[in-house]
Design a protein around this motif. Structure first.
Motif, PDB file in Angstrom:
ATOM      1  N   ALA A   1       0.827  -1.210   0.000  1.00 16.55           N
ATOM      2  CA  ALA A   1       0.000   0.000   0.000  1.00 16.55           C
ATOM      3  C   ALA A   1       0.864   1.263   0.000  1.00 16.55           C
ATOM      4  CB  ALA A   1      -0.912   0.000   1.227  1.00 16.55           C
ATOM      5  N   ASP A   2       0.878   1.976  -1.096  1.00 16.00           N
ATOM      6  CA  ASP A   2       1.673   3.198  -1.222  1.00 16.00           C
ATOM      7  C   ASP A   2       0.731   4.391  -1.429  1.00 16.00           C
ATOM      8  OD1 ASP A   2       3.273   5.286  -1.881  1.00 16.00           O
ATOM      9  OD2 ASP A   2       4.185   4.322  -3.644  1.00 16.00           O
ATOM     10  N   PRO A   3       0.624   5.256  -0.408  1.00 15.09           N
ATOM     11  CA  PRO A   3      -0.315   6.391  -0.507  1.00 15.09           C
ATOM     12  C   PRO A   3      -0.051   7.280  -1.721  1.00 15.09           C
ATOM     13  CG  PRO A   3       0.515   6.162   1.725  1.00 15.09           C
ATOM     14  CD  PRO A   3       1.306   5.203   0.877  1.00 15.09           C
ATOM     15  N   ALA A   4       1.198   7.266  -2.213  1.00 13.49           N
ATOM     16  CA  ALA A   4       1.503   8.107  -3.378  1.00 13.49           C
ATOM     17  C   ALA A   4       0.736   7.643  -4.614  1.00 13.49           C
ATOM     18  CB  ALA A   4       2.999   8.084  -3.656  1.00 13.49           C
ATOM     19  N   LYS A   5       0.211   6.443  -4.561  1.00 12.21           N
ATOM     20  CA  LYS A   5      -0.470   5.902  -5.736  1.00 12.21           C
ATOM     21  C   LYS A   5      -1.984   6.105  -5.705  1.00 12.21           C
ATOM     22  CE  LYS A   5       3.086   2.720  -7.189  1.00 12.21           C
ATOM     23  NZ  LYS A   5       3.598   1.330  -7.164  1.00 12.21           N
ATOM     24  N   VAL A   6      -2.486   6.782  -4.700  1.00 13.20           N
ATOM     25  CA  VAL A   6      -3.925   7.095  -4.698  1.00 13.20           C
ATOM     26  C   VAL A   6      -4.228   7.984  -5.898  1.00 13.20           C
ATOM     27  CG1 VAL A   6      -5.730   8.364  -3.465  1.00 13.20           C
ATOM     28  CG2 VAL A   6      -4.224   6.814  -2.208  1.00 13.20           C
ATOM     29  N   TYR A   7      -5.344   7.774  -6.517  1.00 13.75           N
ATOM     30  CA  TYR A   7      -5.731   8.569  -7.685  1.00 13.75           C
ATOM     31  C   TYR A   7      -5.718  10.066  -7.375  1.00 13.75           C
ATOM     32  CZ  TYR A   7      -8.450  10.579 -11.427  1.00 13.75           C
ATOM     33  OH  TYR A   7      -8.851  11.350 -12.488  1.00 13.75           O
ATOM     34  N   ASP A   8      -5.271  10.834  -8.341  1.00 20.89           N
ATOM     35  CA  ASP A   8      -5.284  12.293  -8.155  1.00 20.89           C
ATOM     36  C   ASP A   8      -5.805  12.993  -9.401  1.00 20.89           C
ATOM     37  OD1 ASP A   8      -4.690  14.718  -6.661  1.00 20.89           O
ATOM     38  OD2 ASP A   8      -3.180  15.054  -8.232  1.00 20.89           O
ATOM     39  N   LEU A   9      -6.597  14.035  -9.189  1.00 20.23           N
ATOM     40  CA  LEU A   9      -7.003  14.936 -10.270  1.00 20.23           C
ATOM     41  C   LEU A   9      -6.382  16.297  -9.956  1.00 20.23           C
ATOM     42  CD1 LEU A   9      -8.931  15.388 -12.792  1.00 20.23           C
ATOM     43  CD2 LEU A   9     -10.531  16.356 -11.114  1.00 20.23           C
ATOM     44  N   PRO A  10      -5.369  16.720 -10.728  1.00 20.16           N
ATOM     45  CA  PRO A  10      -4.645  17.955 -10.379  1.00 20.16           C
ATOM     46  C   PRO A  10      -5.568  19.162 -10.213  1.00 20.16           C
ATOM     47  CG  PRO A  10      -3.510  16.764 -12.141  1.00 20.16           C
ATOM     48  CD  PRO A  10      -4.803  16.055 -11.921  1.00 20.16           C
ATOM     49  N   GLN A  11      -6.586  19.300 -11.070  1.00 17.45           N
ATOM     50  CA  GLN A  11      -7.467  20.464 -10.999  1.00 17.45           C
ATOM     51  C   GLN A  11      -8.155  20.581  -9.630  1.00 17.45           C
ATOM     52  OE1 GLN A  11      -7.224  18.408 -13.504  1.00 17.45           O
ATOM     53  NE2 GLN A  11      -6.936  19.585 -15.392  1.00 17.45           N
ATOM     54  N   TYR A  12      -8.313  19.456  -8.949  1.00 15.04           N
ATOM     55  CA  TYR A  12      -8.959  19.483  -7.627  1.00 15.04           C
ATOM     56  C   TYR A  12      -8.242  20.451  -6.698  1.00 15.04           C
ATOM     57  CZ  TYR A  12     -10.807  17.751  -3.145  1.00 15.04           C
ATOM     58  OH  TYR A  12     -11.393  17.647  -1.905  1.00 15.04           O
ATOM     59  N   HIS A  13      -6.899  20.559  -6.877  1.00 13.96           N
ATOM     60  CA  HIS A  13      -6.084  21.378  -5.983  1.00 13.96           C
ATOM     61  C   HIS A  13      -5.814  22.766  -6.543  1.00 13.96           C
ATOM     62  CE1 HIS A  13      -5.409  17.403  -4.283  1.00 13.96           C
ATOM     63  NE2 HIS A  13      -5.064  17.010  -5.497  1.00 13.96           N
ATOM     64  N   ASP A  14      -6.236  23.027  -7.763  1.00 11.84           N
ATOM     65  CA  ASP A  14      -5.935  24.280  -8.448  1.00 11.84           C
ATOM     66  C   ASP A  14      -6.848  25.391  -7.913  1.00 11.84           C
ATOM     67  OD1 ASP A  14      -5.782  26.405 -10.264  1.00 11.84           O
ATOM     68  OD2 ASP A  14      -5.433  25.054 -11.972  1.00 11.84           O
TER      69      ASP A  14
ATOM     70  N   TRP B   1     -19.720  10.798  -5.664  1.00 10.62           N
ATOM     71  CA  TRP B   1     -19.538  11.682  -6.807  1.00 10.62           C
ATOM     72  C   TRP B   1     -19.323  13.132  -6.371  1.00 10.62           C
ATOM     73  CZ3 TRP B   1     -23.238  15.482  -7.254  1.00 10.62           C
ATOM     74  CH2 TRP B   1     -24.497  15.233  -6.701  1.00 10.62           C
ATOM     75  N   LEU B   2     -18.523  13.799  -7.157  1.00  7.48           N
ATOM     76  CA  LEU B   2     -18.280  15.225  -6.931  1.00  7.48           C
ATOM     77  C   LEU B   2     -17.991  15.869  -8.280  1.00  7.48           C
ATOM     78  CD1 LEU B   2     -14.655  15.909  -5.673  1.00  7.48           C
ATOM     79  CD2 LEU B   2     -15.480  13.577  -6.067  1.00  7.48           C
ATOM     80  N   HIS B   3     -18.010  17.200  -8.341  1.00  6.44           N
ATOM     81  CA  HIS B   3     -17.584  17.829  -9.576  1.00  6.44           C
ATOM     82  C   HIS B   3     -16.564  18.920  -9.297  1.00  6.44           C
ATOM     83  CE1 HIS B   3     -21.490  19.802  -8.573  1.00  6.44           C
ATOM     84  NE2 HIS B   3     -20.959  20.914  -9.036  1.00  6.44           N
ATOM     85  N   VAL B   4     -15.661  19.067 -10.249  1.00  7.84           N
ATOM     86  CA  VAL B   4     -14.574  20.039 -10.154  1.00  7.84           C
ATOM     87  C   VAL B   4     -14.674  20.877 -11.430  1.00  7.84           C
ATOM     88  CG1 VAL B   4     -12.069  20.326  -9.989  1.00  7.84           C
ATOM     89  CG2 VAL B   4     -13.169  18.307  -8.953  1.00  7.84           C
ATOM     90  N   LYS B   5     -14.811  22.204 -11.268  1.00  5.15           N
ATOM     91  CA  LYS B   5     -15.143  23.016 -12.456  1.00  5.15           C
ATOM     92  C   LYS B   5     -14.247  24.247 -12.548  1.00  5.15           C
ATOM     93  CE  LYS B   5     -19.116  24.651  -9.775  1.00  5.15           C
ATOM     94  NZ  LYS B   5     -18.519  25.825  -9.193  1.00  5.15           N
TER      95      LYS B   5
END
Lengths: 348, 348, 348
Positions: C118-131, C269-273
């Protein structure tokens, strides 16, 4: 279908609930139609008309005869067919299995095994129930969606009260007190004493104990489905552990269990106590027991679901399970003995 | 999955209930989507989109085409796919099984077997239904949670009315009158006469009989799922048993059964009678039938549960079961004949 | 029991829902008890007491220890038993399986496979979520009674929106526009452009588009249970298809799915816009998504029922299924690879 001890007297209903009308109960995966006949004797029969399988409890009680609600076949208290409308000859198969019953301690007991082995003298008895110095108070028929052996586990187990029944039957004082266990002639005894500590909430409320007490908890299990818990309390220093019970209060909490099927048990519970109280007090005490047993119900149903959902899970045994292990071993041996006997009868 | 006769016309819905919109019915373990097309013809198709298995009844009826509610595939009245959005080529598997239908006696009939054997001329007919001197009154679509053969048992069985329907279709006078039974070309006939005794409650109420009557009960079963009960009443002494029916009232109580699956049947019932009555009277008569059939429903569902719960129980046969035995033997032989035919077609 | 990819990070709960109290979730046919410990870290353990199988979630959280509600056994954050009331020795089997967790993008992720992988670095990421130029709005945990792979089908499938979501995410303009599909490193990409046509209702409402638009729909599936849909709209003629997105609105609709068991999935579900809106507007947009996803739920549950009811039905494949076929092949290959690895570990 699970296996059950059959040559035994099982509690099946409160006597108060069986009147001159048809009632249905279920035990060891069989539906049973019951009624009180005109002589006052309880009749119990397999609740299936041998013709079309309509439950006989859908029919009519006419005197001491059940008339099937579909084609009017009539069966007497012995299960014999005494009338087939439109037909004179009664076929050999037209009969209803009838089970021996006996009433004792406010309950109807039924014998689901070989009828010729049914001896009413062997129905379980608690002598104090009949003692005029004591008082018996009937409780409910509590339905729990779990195997009856899991309820037996619970009733061979003084330990859980310290965690499950904190407002009624247990308190923190007993958390770390180990339990003792031994086989008895027909069952298993499990017990512990809790010395010089606060009384449980039930006895604080109904016994008026405000100082520390010595208390005992003897769980008498009688195979396969009876548990009677002798628990009592005396002020510390009055010598209860040494045998002096002059100034104690003592209750036999009785659990007469009906194994309905693999997934259901009905617990007919009552208490028998060494003091008499008025109706309101007795009702209040029953309410406390009802509260405690509803806590057990929640736990036992959750466990039952997990046992079904995770059939391969291997639980770990603790010291406190010694009685439960003995209890299950005993029930298994009774079932095996009955099977062996049936085999030898067939072979002979 | 149970086995069913397939090369037969089954009743599946009241004509009145099938309009230009999508409806779902279920028969012989298949879901069927139905609608009336723009020519007025009833279309019946397997209610599964061949693409993702969404029920087509979740889609839209666009003219004479069903559009699937998931990806817009369109199927015409013959089951042919006529459009796949975003794709020109129609794959061979993109089609929907379509079943022959025919409307008759107020019902939609469906043919679940080999479509090329479906002959509308062979749909069951009751001539009196069309006779202007008679009047047909439609009843309900009664859902009963039992196997349809158990309902057929019930409808090959005049005996039960003396015990089950005491406020409507039976009375004690007939309790001990035996029934007669014989095979007919396509079914089984069961009957009895009850002479010189009180009329049944239904006929006391709607026929005004206050003195003793002669009455007949002919149960015409047509395999696999039709039962028409001819029953009537005439004053004793007017010669009804000898054939004079000048002054009688007579009803054909029709049961057109849909075998939904092993555990469910729908009984489309109506009555056809030799006198005309106003709406209120007809509604009152239907209410009496409804009351009677709801009594059957309770019994049949209780029996079905017991048959499931006690698969090894061996019921006893009575004389009154002769017709039921013939009925089941006939249905089994029809199923076997169809299987043999399918085998020989495959082998050829 | 179905087979699942196990060596992967699955979303299991909204971070907002896991507090310092016991909560139960279910994933890959295992019940999991969860809580946030005093350091703020989410603890996730098999929700079965190893003693009597009572769900630990029936117990009490005492600091960073769960106390079982039956006999008071206590387990720490690592699953180690730290107390057995009435017994000093802790048996080896007295421990609780504990699963790695990681919080990311507002969700708790869990690793149900080999903990050492289990490597936390491999959790899925959507860069825009943090933008900071973008805005993320959390939705619901939608329970759908279908296999999670059927929901994955749906989320690899731009075609259905033209028929299922006519008031929110689709319109008739796209009915006949084919979709493209290709395998990516960890998943499948499916997409189409719809040019010079009316905007979808959601974007008419929230983007204010009144004239024709060009719009894109990129469905990014990441095996085994993540789908992120990039869809956006720009006025026709502004060059969006050629890459100019200066004046568009764009949403990443994210679906983080929990495969509960063969018959149930939960869609977080969530949305990032690419624009910020006030609370009321965000709530209104979430309401539109909720409406659309409830339409999918109806369809997916109906399909799931039919798949169970007709196990032998052979559906037909369409062009639009190319991504779903790739998706299932990919998941199967991941499951097979894990099995092969487990075999080789055993053999070694």
């Amino acid at each position: 279908m699970a296996e059950y001890v059959l040559n035994t007297w099982y509690p099946i209903a409160w006597s108060r609930d069986i009147t001159q009308s048809l009632a249905q109960r279920r035990i060891v995966e069989k539906d049973v139609v019951m009624y009180r006949n005109t002589q006052g004797k309880v009749v119990a029969q397999l609740d299936i008309c041998p013709h079309r399988m309509l439950p006989l409890s859908h029919g009519k009680l006419k005197g001491d005869v059940i008339q099937c609600g579909y084609h009017g076949m009539e069966f007497d208290c012995s299960g014999k067919c005494v009338r087939i409308p439109g037909q004179d000859k009664i076929p050999a198969g037209a009969k209803v299995t009838t089970y021996p019953t006996h009433e004792h301690m406010g309950l109807v007991w039924i014998w689901m095994g070989d009828a010729d082995k049914a001896d009413p003298a062997k129905v379980y008895d608690l002598p104090q129930y009949h003692d005029p110095a004591w008082q018996a108070v009937e409780g409910d028929a509590l339905r729990i969606e779990c195997n009856y052996l899991n309820l037996c586990d619970n009733l061979c187990d003084p330990s859980h009260v310290s965690f499950v029944h904190l407002t009624t039957l247990g308190n923190a004082a007993s958390e770390d007190v180990p339990v003792q266990s031994e086989r008895t002639e027909n069952g298993v005894l499990t017990w512990r004493w809790v010395l010089d500590s606060p009384a449980i909430p039930l006895f604080q409320k109904f016994g008026g104990f405000t100082t520390n007490v010595d208390r005992w908890h003897y769980y008498h299990y009688t195979a396969p489905s009876i548990a009677v818990i002798d628990f009592g309390t005396a002020k510390t220093g009055t010598g209860a552990p040494e045998g002096n019970r002059d100034d104690c209060i003592q209750i036999y909490a009785c659990h007469f269990m009906t194994p309905v099927d693999e997934n259901t048990v009905i617990d007919h519970w009552l208490h028998v106590k060494n003091f008499k109280a008025d109706d309101d007090t007795n009702k209040a005490m029953s309410a406390s027991f009802r509260e405690a047993f509803s806590e057990d119900k929640v736990i036992l149903e959750a466990i039952h679901k997990n046992e079904k959902a995770y059939p391969d899970f291997k639980p770990v045994l603790l010291n406190l399970d010694a009685s439960a292990v003995r209890m299950r071993r005993l029930v298994d041996s009774m079932i095996d003995a009955e099977k062996a006997e049936r085999q030898s009868v067939k072979a002979a």
